[in-house]
Design a protein around this motif. Structure first.
Motif, PDB file in Angstrom:
ATOM      1  N   ASP A  32      12.666 -26.120  -4.207  1.00 36.41           N
ATOM      2  CA  ASP A  32      13.555 -25.665  -3.147  1.00 36.41           C
ATOM      3  C   ASP A  32      14.925 -26.286  -3.376  1.00 36.41           C
ATOM      4  O   ASP A  32      15.042 -27.331  -4.014  1.00 36.41           O
ATOM      5  N   TYR A  33      15.961 -25.658  -2.812  1.00 37.18           N
ATOM      6  CA  TYR A  33      17.314 -26.188  -2.855  1.00 37.18           C
ATOM      7  C   TYR A  33      17.817 -26.350  -1.428  1.00 37.18           C
ATOM      8  O   TYR A  33      17.776 -25.393  -0.643  1.00 37.18           O
ATOM      9  N   ALA A  34      18.264 -27.563  -1.077  1.00 36.91           N
ATOM     10  CA  ALA A  34      18.796 -27.834   0.251  1.00 36.91           C
ATOM     11  C   ALA A  34      20.209 -27.282   0.321  1.00 36.91           C
ATOM     12  O   ALA A  34      21.058 -27.620  -0.498  1.00 36.91           O
ATOM     13  N   HIS A  35      20.455 -26.395   1.295  1.00 39.29           N
ATOM     14  CA  HIS A  35      21.733 -25.706   1.396  1.00 39.29           C
ATOM     15  C   HIS A  35      21.991 -25.353   2.857  1.00 39.29           C
ATOM     16  O   HIS A  35      21.197 -24.653   3.477  1.00 39.29           O
ATOM     17  N   ASP A  36      23.076 -25.866   3.407  1.00 39.91           N
ATOM     18  CA  ASP A  36      23.479 -25.557   4.780  1.00 39.91           C
ATOM     19  C   ASP A  36      22.393 -25.880   5.802  1.00 39.91           C
ATOM     20  O   ASP A  36      22.173 -25.129   6.755  1.00 39.91           O
ATOM     21  N   GLY A  37      21.662 -26.970   5.621  1.00 45.62           N
ATOM     22  CA  GLY A  37      20.681 -27.418   6.589  1.00 45.62           C
ATOM     23  C   GLY A  37      19.341 -26.725   6.527  1.00 45.62           C
ATOM     24  O   GLY A  37      18.500 -26.898   7.395  1.00 45.62           O
ATOM     25  N   HIS A  38      19.119 -25.923   5.495  1.00 39.60           N
ATOM     26  CA  HIS A  38      17.796 -25.323   5.305  1.00 39.60           C
ATOM     27  C   HIS A  38      17.475 -25.294   3.825  1.00 39.60           C
ATOM     28  O   HIS A  38      18.281 -25.689   2.994  1.00 39.60           O
ATOM     29  N   LEU A  39      16.267 -24.852   3.496  1.00 42.37           N
ATOM     30  CA  LEU A  39      15.804 -24.877   2.114  1.00 42.37           C
ATOM     31  C   LEU A  39      15.602 -23.471   1.588  1.00 42.37           C
ATOM     32  O   LEU A  39      15.037 -22.617   2.272  1.00 42.37           O
ATOM     33  N   HIS A  40      16.088 -23.245   0.378  1.00 38.94           N
ATOM     34  CA  HIS A  40      15.970 -21.944  -0.274  1.00 38.94           C
ATOM     35  C   HIS A  40      15.096 -22.068  -1.502  1.00 38.94           C
ATOM     36  O   HIS A  40      15.136 -23.076  -2.200  1.00 38.94           O
ATOM     37  N   ARG A  41      14.338 -21.023  -1.792  1.00 41.03           N
ATOM     38  CA  ARG A  41      13.566 -20.942  -3.029  1.00 41.03           C
ATOM     39  C   ARG A  41      13.715 -19.548  -3.603  1.00 41.03           C
ATOM     40  O   ARG A  41      13.849 -18.566  -2.879  1.00 41.03           O
ATOM     41  N   GLU A  42      13.706 -19.454  -4.940  1.00 44.19           N
ATOM     42  CA  GLU A  42      13.760 -18.159  -5.606  1.00 44.19           C
ATOM     43  C   GLU A  42      12.378 -17.533  -5.525  1.00 44.19           C
ATOM     44  O   GLU A  42      11.365 -18.189  -5.718  1.00 44.19           O
ATOM     45  N   HIS A  43      12.334 -16.243  -5.196  1.00 47.30           N
ATOM     46  CA  HIS A  43      11.068 -15.545  -5.044  1.00 47.30           C
ATOM     47  C   HIS A  43      11.251 -14.084  -5.419  1.00 47.30           C
ATOM     48  O   HIS A  43      11.928 -13.342  -4.713  1.00 47.30           O
ATOM     49  N   ARG A  44      10.705 -13.710  -6.575  1.00 50.73           N
ATOM     50  CA  ARG A  44      10.733 -12.312  -7.029  1.00 50.73           C
ATOM     51  C   ARG A  44      12.128 -11.682  -6.999  1.00 50.73           C
ATOM     52  O   ARG A  44      12.328 -10.587  -6.495  1.00 50.73           O
ATOM     53  N   GLY A  45      13.112 -12.419  -7.492  1.00 54.27           N
ATOM     54  CA  GLY A  45      14.457 -11.887  -7.631  1.00 54.27           C
ATOM     55  C   GLY A  45      15.348 -12.023  -6.412  1.00 54.27           C
ATOM     56  O   GLY A  45      16.471 -11.539  -6.418  1.00 54.27           O
ATOM     57  N   HIS A  46      14.880 -12.672  -5.357  1.00 55.17           N
ATOM     58  CA  HIS A  46      15.720 -12.939  -4.189  1.00 55.17           C
ATOM     59  C   HIS A  46      15.459 -14.367  -3.711  1.00 55.17           C
ATOM     60  O   HIS A  46      14.618 -15.061  -4.253  1.00 55.17           O
ATOM     61  N   TRP A  47      16.203 -14.792  -2.720  1.00 55.14           N
ATOM     62  CA  TRP A  47      16.055 -16.146  -2.176  1.00 55.14           C
ATOM     63  C   TRP A  47      15.374 -16.085  -0.830  1.00 55.14           C
ATOM     64  O   TRP A  47      15.700 -15.240   0.007  1.00 55.14           O
ATOM     65  N   ASP A  48      14.414 -16.976  -0.600  1.00 59.48           N
ATOM     66  CA  ASP A  48      13.706 -17.085   0.664  1.00 59.48           C
ATOM     67  C   ASP A  48      14.062 -18.395   1.343  1.00 59.48           C
ATOM     68  O   ASP A  48      14.377 -19.385   0.675  1.00 59.48           O
TER      69      ASP A  48
END
Length: 99
Positions: A32-48
């Protein structure tokens, strides 16, 4: 540990990766990547948004996190998580949650 919800972050144009400037957080089989107070992960070509579903108390966590405890801090919504042993811990009602 609870499962993770699938919630697409549709308006996320930034491509995360090594050296992107955001904190990398190991999380199970992905990062995951911490960004703007939440966490993003790459998933099937988009970010969740990578958020746990439900409440998962970490019942055997004896260590008290805080300023200078030696674990990386990650802003997460209205609180701070601490990276510890490959997962995130957050203070909640007198115990630590496992995110």
């Amino acid at each position: 540990m609870s499962t993770t919800q699938h919630q697409e972050h549709a308006a996320h144009a930034h491509a995360h990766g090594p050296g992107c400037g955001h904190t990398e957080v190991p999380h199970g089989d992905h990062v995951d990547y911490a960004h703007d107070g939440h966490l993003h992960r790459e998933h099937r070509g988009h970010w969740d948004e990578c958020e746990p579903a439900g409440h998962a108390a970490h019942g055997t966590h004896e260590h008290r996190h805080g300023e200078g405890c030696g674990h990386a801090r990650v802003a997460h919504g209205d609180h701070v998580d601490y990276l510890h042993d490959g997962h995130r811990h957050a203070a909640h009602d007198g115990h630590w949650d496992d995110h």
